[in-house]
Design an enzyme around this catalytic site. Structure first.
Site, PDB file in Angstrom:
ATOM      1  N   ARG A  53       0.805  -1.217   0.000  1.00 17.38           N
ATOM      2  CA  ARG A  53       0.000   0.000   0.000  1.00 17.38           C
ATOM      3  C   ARG A  53       0.842   1.272   0.000  1.00 17.38           C
ATOM      4  O   ARG A  53       0.594   2.204  -0.763  1.00 17.38           O
ATOM      5  CB  ARG A  53      -0.898   0.061   1.249  1.00 17.38           C
ATOM      6  CG  ARG A  53      -2.183  -0.667   1.132  1.00 17.38           C
ATOM      7  CD  ARG A  53      -2.593  -1.185   2.473  1.00 17.38           C
ATOM      8  NE  ARG A  53      -1.670  -2.250   2.834  1.00 17.38           N
ATOM      9  CZ  ARG A  53      -1.834  -3.504   2.445  1.00 17.38           C
ATOM     10  NH1 ARG A  53      -2.882  -3.862   1.804  1.00 17.38           N
ATOM     11  NH2 ARG A  53      -0.922  -4.423   2.736  1.00 17.38           N
ATOM     12  N   THR A  54       1.810   1.334   0.902  1.00 17.85           N
ATOM     13  CA  THR A  54       2.544   2.586   1.061  1.00 17.85           C
ATOM     14  C   THR A  54       3.299   2.915  -0.225  1.00 17.85           C
ATOM     15  O   THR A  54       3.231   4.024  -0.748  1.00 17.85           O
ATOM     16  CB  THR A  54       3.497   2.499   2.268  1.00 17.85           C
ATOM     17  OG1 THR A  54       2.727   2.131   3.408  1.00 17.85           O
ATOM     18  CG2 THR A  54       4.191   3.816   2.530  1.00 17.85           C
ATOM     19  N   LYS A  82      26.069  -4.954  -1.574  1.00 15.67           N
ATOM     20  CA  LYS A  82      27.538  -4.864  -1.609  1.00 15.67           C
ATOM     21  C   LYS A  82      28.086  -4.207  -0.359  1.00 15.67           C
ATOM     22  O   LYS A  82      29.264  -3.914  -0.260  1.00 15.67           O
ATOM     23  CB  LYS A  82      27.975  -4.047  -2.835  1.00 15.67           C
ATOM     24  CG  LYS A  82      27.516  -4.601  -4.156  1.00 15.67           C
ATOM     25  CD  LYS A  82      28.027  -3.683  -5.279  1.00 15.67           C
ATOM     26  CE  LYS A  82      27.374  -4.022  -6.601  1.00 15.67           C
ATOM     27  NZ  LYS A  82      27.640  -2.971  -7.598  1.00 15.67           N
ATOM     28  N   ARG A 103      11.579   3.559   3.617  1.00 14.85           N
ATOM     29  CA  ARG A 103      11.136   2.563   4.617  1.00 14.85           C
ATOM     30  C   ARG A 103      12.333   1.683   4.935  1.00 14.85           C
ATOM     31  O   ARG A 103      13.018   1.196   4.037  1.00 14.85           O
ATOM     32  CB  ARG A 103       9.995   1.705   4.067  1.00 14.85           C
ATOM     33  CG  ARG A 103       9.673   0.540   4.989  1.00 14.85           C
ATOM     34  CD  ARG A 103       8.437  -0.205   4.601  1.00 14.85           C
ATOM     35  NE  ARG A 103       7.247   0.553   4.926  1.00 14.85           N
ATOM     36  CZ  ARG A 103       6.004   0.069   4.836  1.00 14.85           C
ATOM     37  NH1 ARG A 103       5.821  -1.176   4.444  1.00 14.85           N
ATOM     38  NH2 ARG A 103       4.965   0.813   5.143  1.00 14.85           N
ATOM     39  N   HIS A 131       5.271   5.884  11.530  1.00 13.53           N
ATOM     40  CA  HIS A 131       4.752   5.752  10.158  1.00 13.53           C
ATOM     41  C   HIS A 131       3.776   6.920   9.945  1.00 13.53           C
ATOM     42  O   HIS A 131       2.570   6.735   9.856  1.00 13.53           O
ATOM     43  CB  HIS A 131       4.062   4.391  10.021  1.00 13.53           C
ATOM     44  CG  HIS A 131       3.753   3.963   8.621  1.00 13.53           C
ATOM     45  ND1 HIS A 131       3.901   4.784   7.521  1.00 13.53           N
ATOM     46  CD2 HIS A 131       3.293   2.777   8.135  1.00 13.53           C
ATOM     47  CE1 HIS A 131       3.543   4.111   6.433  1.00 13.53           C
ATOM     48  NE2 HIS A 131       3.172   2.892   6.777  1.00 13.53           N
TER      49      HIS A 131
HETATM   50  C1  NCD Z   1       1.733  -1.158   8.141  1.00 10.86           C
HETATM   51  C2  NCD Z   1       3.237  -1.040   8.321  1.00 10.86           C
HETATM   52  O1  NCD Z   1       4.001  -1.290   7.378  1.00 10.86           O
HETATM   53  O2  NCD Z   1       3.613  -0.652   9.411  1.00 10.86           O
HETATM   54  N1  NCD Z   1       1.375  -1.361   6.795  1.00 10.86           N
HETATM   55  C3  NCD Z   1       1.080  -0.242   6.051  1.00 10.86           C
HETATM   56  O3  NCD Z   1       1.943   0.559   5.772  1.00 10.86           O
HETATM   57  N2  NCD Z   1      -0.213  -0.051   5.711  1.00 10.86           N
HETATM   58  C4  NCD Z   1       1.074  -2.122   9.056  1.00 10.86           C
HETATM   59  C5  NCD Z   1       1.589  -3.535   9.101  1.00 10.86           C
HETATM   60  O4  NCD Z   1       2.483  -3.933   8.366  1.00 10.86           O
HETATM   61  O5  NCD Z   1       1.029  -4.279   9.928  1.00 10.86           O
END
Ligand code: NCD
Length: 304
Positions: A53-54, A82, A103, A131
């Site tokens: 999703r992100t 590397k 991320r 997040h």
């Molecule tokens: C979340 C995350 O990556 O923290 N996912 C997201 O970005 N919608 C929640 C999760 O992974 O449980």
């Protein structure tokens, strides 16, 4: 917006939150009006952990604003393999792009990386840390369904390792919501988060059973047990499968209670909930596009 980098929900004032959500609502009402807004912009995507999703909604958001993305791809296929450091990677990619989305599995990584770059950097999840953009789309969904006035929300599941929870709890404190946290004792909020919330004047209560509080809730935010963050698998097995809801559970809830989940779900929400009017988690995920369009537009100077 005042912020170059978006690292933590703690940096978002009530005014910042309302600005992003209002702008997202304008974009959702007429996305075509923003289609050429950032036609020269390239967004650098640095994902060192899995994402659906992100990553896809940031990509969609950038493209719907007329821009494009440059993607590092998987860790396996990058120079990280590397032995390249995160600091070096971000310093290189900032030379290719106008903003970065990062991320990374290490808590604190986004803050650290932001100190090496001049382009805006967005934290798309730093380990069990924060997040903040998930929080903005969560707030958008909450505002659409329940509003912020006199809001009572329950947050259930993995409160210890869930970064979406840590970010959301800060922002809910900023909008003065009453917060109930429901989890097994071993997965309660980390002491540091609880301390920060108290410092910020949060009204929070902790529970081990959902039924103690369910009838009072306007929103129930369910989260996945973050299996990948448990140092010990046996510890995970002890809590896996607890804290599930189904349509029968929700009979004790207010008729208009909203059920949310950042997704992916594993088994926390039975599929029979999907058909109820409570379920908003797919719409919540869709809201990621206008909210991230709004954030990118504001960060990249679209409000000037
Ligand atoms: C979340 C995350 O990556 O923290 N996912 C997201 O970005 N919608 C929640 C999760 O992974 O449980």
């Amino acid at each position: 917006m005042r912020h170059d980098h978006i690292i933590s929900a703690k940096q978002l004032s009530r005014g910042d939150i309302e600005t992003v959500l209002d702008h997202a609502a304008d974009i959702a009402a007429d996305p075509g009006a923003f289609a050429d807004r950032h036609s020269d912009t390239l967004l650098g995507m640095l994902f060192f952990e899995p994402s659906t999703r992100t990553k896809m909604s940031f990509t969609t958001a950038m493209k719907r604003l007329g821009g494009d993305i440059v993607d590092m791809g998987s860790v396996e296929s990058s120079s990280v393999k590397k032995g390249e450091s995160l600091a070096d990677t971000v310093r290189v990619v900032e030379g290719y792009t106008d903003a970065l989305v990062l991320r990374h599995p290490m808590e604190g990584s986004a803050k650290m990386a932001s100190e090496f770059v001049d382009v805006p950097l967005v934290n798309a999840g730093d380990g069990a840390g924060q997040h903040p953009t998930q929080t903005l789309l969560d707030l958008y969904t909450i505002r659409e369904n329940a509003g912020f006035e006199d809001l009572t929300i329950g947050i259930m599941g993995d409160l210890k390792y869930g970064r979406t929870v840590h970010s959301l709890a800060h922002a809910l404190t900023t909008v003065d919501a009453r917060q109930h946290f429901i989890s097994p004792e071993s997965l309660q909020l980390p002491r540091s988060v609880r301390y920060d919330l108290h410092e910020a004047g949060a009204g929070i209560r902790e529970h081990t059973e959902l039924d103690e509080i369910l009838p009072e809730l306007d929103v129930l935010y369910v989260t996945r047990i973050q299996a990948e963050r448990f140092p010990d698998e046996s510890e995970y097995r002890e809590v896996a499968g607890q804290y599930q809801i189904d349509a029968a559970t929700l009979e004790a809830a207010k008729d208009d209670m909203t059920v949310m989940h950042p997704l992916p779900r594993v088994d926390e929400i039975a599929h029979d909930v999907d058909e109820t009017t409570h379920a908003q988690y797919f719409q919540q995920a869709h809201n990621g596009v206008p909210v991230r369009m709004a954030l990118l537009d504001l960060m990249l100077g679209g409000d000037q």
